[in-house]
Design a protein around this motif. Structure first.
Motif, PDB file in Angstrom:
ATOM      1  N   HIS A   1       0.838  -1.197   0.000  1.00 20.93           N
ATOM      2  CA  HIS A   1       0.000   0.000   0.000  1.00 20.93           C
ATOM      3  C   HIS A   1       0.873   1.246   0.000  1.00 20.93           C
ATOM      4  N   CYS A   2       0.618   2.174  -0.952  1.00 26.51           N
ATOM      5  CA  CYS A   2       1.410   3.410  -1.088  1.00 26.51           C
ATOM      6  C   CYS A   2       0.436   4.589  -1.117  1.00 26.51           C
ATOM      7  N   PRO A   3       0.024   5.114   0.021  1.00 25.94           N
ATOM      8  CA  PRO A   3      -1.075   6.082   0.050  1.00 25.94           C
ATOM      9  C   PRO A   3      -0.743   7.482  -0.437  1.00 25.94           C
ATOM     10  N   THR A   4       0.457   7.984  -0.147  1.00 28.03           N
ATOM     11  CA  THR A   4       0.702   9.409  -0.350  1.00 28.03           C
ATOM     12  C   THR A   4       0.712   9.808  -1.815  1.00 28.03           C
ATOM     13  N   VAL A   5       1.325   9.017  -2.663  1.00 33.49           N
ATOM     14  CA  VAL A   5       1.484   9.427  -4.052  1.00 33.49           C
ATOM     15  C   VAL A   5       0.137   9.619  -4.733  1.00 33.49           C
ATOM     16  N   TYR A   6      -0.855   8.809  -4.353  1.00 33.50           N
ATOM     17  CA  TYR A   6      -2.187   8.972  -4.948  1.00 33.50           C
ATOM     18  C   TYR A   6      -2.894  10.206  -4.411  1.00 33.50           C
ATOM     19  N   SER A   7      -2.864  10.390  -3.113  1.00 36.91           N
ATOM     20  CA  SER A   7      -3.566  11.530  -2.534  1.00 36.91           C
ATOM     21  C   SER A   7      -2.909  12.848  -2.924  1.00 36.91           C
ATOM     22  N   TYR A   8      -1.607  12.816  -3.220  1.00 32.92           N
ATOM     23  CA  TYR A   8      -0.894  14.049  -3.569  1.00 32.92           C
ATOM     24  C   TYR A   8      -1.350  14.590  -4.923  1.00 32.92           C
ATOM     25  N   PHE A   9      -1.468  13.701  -5.919  1.00 31.61           N
ATOM     26  CA  PHE A   9      -1.740  14.177  -7.269  1.00 31.61           C
ATOM     27  C   PHE A   9      -3.209  14.126  -7.670  1.00 31.61           C
ATOM     28  N   ALA A  58      -6.132  13.462  -5.407  1.00 29.99           N
ATOM     29  CA  ALA A  58      -6.999  13.244  -4.249  1.00 29.99           C
ATOM     30  C   ALA A  58      -8.455  13.498  -4.622  1.00 29.99           C
ATOM     31  N   GLY A  59      -9.357  12.615  -4.183  1.00 29.44           N
ATOM     32  CA  GLY A  59     -10.785  12.799  -4.368  1.00 29.44           C
ATOM     33  C   GLY A  59     -11.327  12.345  -5.700  1.00 29.44           C
ATOM     34  N   GLU A  60     -10.459  11.885  -6.602  1.00 22.91           N
ATOM     35  CA  GLU A  60     -10.931  11.513  -7.932  1.00 22.91           C
ATOM     36  C   GLU A  60     -10.939  10.009  -8.151  1.00 22.91           C
ATOM     37  N   ARG A  61     -10.714   9.224  -7.113  1.00 25.78           N
ATOM     38  CA  ARG A  61     -10.708   7.779  -7.277  1.00 25.78           C
ATOM     39  C   ARG A  61     -11.133   7.110  -5.977  1.00 25.78           C
ATOM     40  N   THR A  62     -11.466   5.854  -6.100  1.00 19.19           N
ATOM     41  CA  THR A  62     -11.800   5.117  -4.899  1.00 19.19           C
ATOM     42  C   THR A  62     -10.531   4.785  -4.132  1.00 19.19           C
ATOM     43  N   TRP A  63     -10.709   4.440  -2.840  1.00 16.32           N
ATOM     44  CA  TRP A  63      -9.562   4.069  -2.016  1.00 16.32           C
ATOM     45  C   TRP A  63      -9.472   2.548  -1.954  1.00 16.32           C
ATOM     46  N   PHE A  64      -8.301   2.048  -1.631  1.00 15.82           N
ATOM     47  CA  PHE A  64      -8.135   0.599  -1.677  1.00 15.82           C
ATOM     48  C   PHE A  64      -8.970  -0.077  -0.584  1.00 15.82           C
ATOM     49  N   PRO A  65      -9.386  -1.337  -0.788  1.00 16.13           N
ATOM     50  CA  PRO A  65     -10.425  -1.946   0.070  1.00 16.13           C
ATOM     51  C   PRO A  65      -9.882  -2.442   1.403  1.00 16.13           C
ATOM     52  N   LEU A  66      -9.464  -1.533   2.253  1.00  9.72           N
ATOM     53  CA  LEU A  66      -8.853  -1.903   3.518  1.00  9.72           C
ATOM     54  C   LEU A  66      -9.758  -2.746   4.410  1.00  9.72           C
ATOM     55  N   PRO A  67     -11.006  -2.345   4.665  1.00  4.70           N
ATOM     56  CA  PRO A  67     -11.822  -3.163   5.573  1.00  4.70           C
ATOM     57  C   PRO A  67     -11.953  -4.606   5.113  1.00  4.70           C
ATOM     58  N   ALA A  68     -12.119  -4.821   3.816  1.00  4.04           N
ATOM     59  CA  ALA A  68     -12.257  -6.184   3.307  1.00  4.04           C
ATOM     60  C   ALA A  68     -10.948  -6.949   3.438  1.00  4.04           C
ATOM     61  N   LEU A 128      -4.227   8.060   8.474  1.00  8.01           N
ATOM     62  CA  LEU A 128      -5.111   9.210   8.336  1.00  8.01           C
ATOM     63  C   LEU A 128      -6.032   9.077   7.129  1.00  8.01           C
ATOM     64  N   LEU A 129      -5.486   8.657   5.998  1.00  5.27           N
ATOM     65  CA  LEU A 129      -6.292   8.549   4.789  1.00  5.27           C
ATOM     66  C   LEU A 129      -7.311   7.421   4.904  1.00  5.27           C
ATOM     67  N   SER A 130      -6.932   6.317   5.524  1.00  6.06           N
ATOM     68  CA  SER A 130      -7.888   5.224   5.704  1.00  6.06           C
ATOM     69  C   SER A 130      -8.979   5.608   6.698  1.00  6.06           C
ATOM     70  N   ASN A 131      -8.599   6.315   7.758  1.00  6.78           N
ATOM     71  CA  ASN A 131      -9.619   6.788   8.705  1.00  6.78           C
ATOM     72  C   ASN A 131     -10.576   7.767   8.035  1.00  6.78           C
ATOM     73  N   PHE A 132     -10.038   8.622   7.177  1.00  3.32           N
ATOM     74  CA  PHE A 132     -10.874   9.582   6.460  1.00  3.32           C
ATOM     75  C   PHE A 132     -11.871   8.858   5.564  1.00  3.32           C
ATOM     76  N   GLU A 133     -11.424   7.789   4.945  1.00  6.17           N
ATOM     77  CA  GLU A 133     -12.280   7.064   4.000  1.00  6.17           C
ATOM     78  C   GLU A 133     -13.281   6.151   4.698  1.00  6.17           C
ATOM     79  N   TYR A 134     -12.829   5.469   5.758  1.00 10.01           N
ATOM     80  CA  TYR A 134     -13.646   4.394   6.316  1.00 10.01           C
ATOM     81  C   TYR A 134     -14.063   4.605   7.772  1.00 10.01           C
ATOM     82  N   GLY A 135     -13.554   5.637   8.441  1.00 13.20           N
ATOM     83  CA  GLY A 135     -13.877   5.845   9.847  1.00 13.20           C
ATOM     84  C   GLY A 135     -12.672   5.573  10.728  1.00 13.20           C
TER      85      GLY A 135
END
Length: 484
Positions: free
Chosen positions: A277-285, A287-297, A329-336
């Motif tokens: 999982h590489c969160p920063t590079v996606y959110s940097y360029f 952010a908000g235009e794609r789904t997030w990876f399925p962490l809870p599952a 932080l990004l996963s909490n933002f997306e999923y709680g």
């Protein structure tokens, strides 16, 4: 005789019991940890070859960057203010210019700079896929670090190159696998469902059969069109593509998964594959235009997840500790809230990453019998004290700048922030020289205030055929990471 003794430390072992010693000592003999136990009075006067007083400091396993690309480490800052589409165009032009005109010296300087930055940020092991893997193996080996490196394979724009690329990957494996006292090992690294032809996947399967112990390291589901791209190779979806070629199992490393769903997560976990999982590079360029990876599952089904920096030079950070914080932080933002505990994050940076790379019998925790890959973290400062809940301190307030000593295979590579295994000035000099050459050849203008791409149109700087070649060779690394 003990070669190295670290005493009076707060030892975060990352063993199966999650043991933390309030006042512990770590002994190392011939590069191997011989004991981890409570400090005894005699430890402070030990006759060990090297003694490190770590009073009030944390000793923990070296950090593991589970996914990264390195070739263009010298471009840091050039793209940082660009949008995703503009970055893509300028990256193609830059790559086309750099590869034929700057030569190996450019990439050698990039790899050495990357090694220096990893070392000074406490990263003792890196899992890389790059187009210059031989240069990388030599830079890693000479710096004293540990790495799994694969020759990146991507031929979709030039299928005729598949056999040549596969032959290059085979030569790299034969030349560099299990070298530098075992610190450098090879992987098989196809770019992903978007970048590889059916012929290339067939060749990857042949490599896997010939080298069954190697990890397969690839990108998957980083585009909304992933199923369509997999269909081009005769598969229903990307996981089916890997499965058809016998490539989906416990030796498989899957990077990104931004567009994977719950059923995909179950299939990944059932296969025993690992997620990078590489969160920063996606959110940097984007952010908000794609789904997030399925962490809870992935958590529900028990998939192993590790963290990587990907291309840290795009967003100007080499700090894997902060990357773990961003993941939370990004996963909490997306999923709680409370998607990951602090200890979960520490495991992802150490023992879980080692398990993904097949190195957990050697590194990832501080236990007798394992190789001594160790970092010392200074938390005895006003920034951190007073504190409770040490894992929270290590993941929420510590940064890589707090790491003062780095040890790999029992060798001290940096002590009290002084690098011992590399000639820092020569690395910096070469990096500055090659960066200047890069700017002179490409027309990029830089200053303390920022960077400006060349005024000349990309269509004038790069003709169609070289652009496609650049896309195949280097641009693919951008496309598959950012879904453009």
């Amino acid at each position: 005789m003990t070669d190295l003794l670290i005493h009076d430390a707060i030892v975060v072992t990352m063993n199966q019991e999650n043991q933390i010693l309030k006042n512990g000592s770590v002994r190392v003999t011939d590069g191997v940890i011989s004991s981890v136990r409570a400090t005894e009075p005699g430890d402070r006067d030990s006759a060990a070859g090297r003694v490190i007083d770590a009073s009030e400091k944390v000793v923990m396993p070296g950090l593991i960057d589970a996914h990264r690309h390195t070739d263009f480490a010298l471009v840091q800052g050039l793209f940082s203010e660009l949008g995703g589409g503009e970055l893509l165009k300028e990256a193609f032009a830059l790559y086309h210019t750099a590869e034929p005109t700057l030569g190996d010296s450019f990439f050698e300087a990039a790899w050495r700079l990357a090694c220096l930055r990893q070392l000074t940020h406490g990263v003792t092991t890196v899992n890389a896929m790059d187009f210059t893997p031989g240069l990388g193996a030599e830079a890693i080996g000479e710096s004293g670090l540990r790495a799994v490196i694969g020759s990146e394979l991507a031929d979709v724009l030039d299928p005729a190159s598949a056999d040549d690329q596969l032959a290059t990957a085979r030569r790299f494996i034969e030349t560099y696998h299990d070298t530098y006292e075992g610190r450098v090992t090879a992987s098989i690294a196809p770019g992903g469902e978007a970048g590889c032809s059916r012929r290339l996947w067939e060749g990857v399967a042949e490599l896997r059969a010939d080298y069954p112990d190697l990890r397969l390291h690839t990108h998957l589901y980083d585009s909304a069109e992933a199923d369509t791209m997999a269909a081009g190779s005769g598969a229903d979806d990307p996981l089916d593509l890997l499965d058809r070629y016998g490539l989906l199992d416990e030796r498989t490393l899957l990077t990104h998964l931004l567009h994977a769903d719950r059923s995909d997560a179950r299939r990944i976990a059932d296969a025993g594959a690992h997620v990078l999982h590489c969160p920063t590079v996606y959110s940097y360029f984007r952010a908000g235009e794609r789904t997030w990876f399925p962490l809870p599952a992935l958590q529900e089904f028990g998939a192993n997840v590790a963290i990587g920096l990907d291309d840290p030079f795009w967003f100007d950070s080499w700090d894997l500790v902060r990357e773990a914080k961003h993941a939370r932080l990004l996963s909490n933002f997306e999923y709680g809230a409370q998607q990951w505990s602090s200890y979960d994050l520490l495991r992802m940076l150490t023992i879980d990453a080692a398990r993904a790379l097949g190195l957990n019998d050697r590194v990832g925790s501080l236990e007798p019998g394992k190789r001594a890959d160790v970092v010392v973290v200074d938390i005895d400062t006003p920034r951190h004290r007073p504190y409770s809940n040490l894992p929270s301190v290590l993941t929420n307030t510590v940064t890589a700048g707090d790491i003062e000593t780095v040890i790999v295979d029992g060798e001290v590579l940096m002590e009290e922030r002084t690098v011992e295994s590399m000639d820092v000035e020569s690395v910096r000099t070469a990096a500055a020289r090659e960066r200047e050459r890069l700017q002179a050849r490409t027309g990029w203008e830089t200053s303390l205030a920022g960077s400006t791409p060349p005024d000349e149109s990309i269509l004038r700087r790069v003709s169609a055929r070289p652009l496609l070649r650049a896309l195949r060779q280097y641009g693919r690394g951008i496309v598959h990471q950012h879904g453009w």
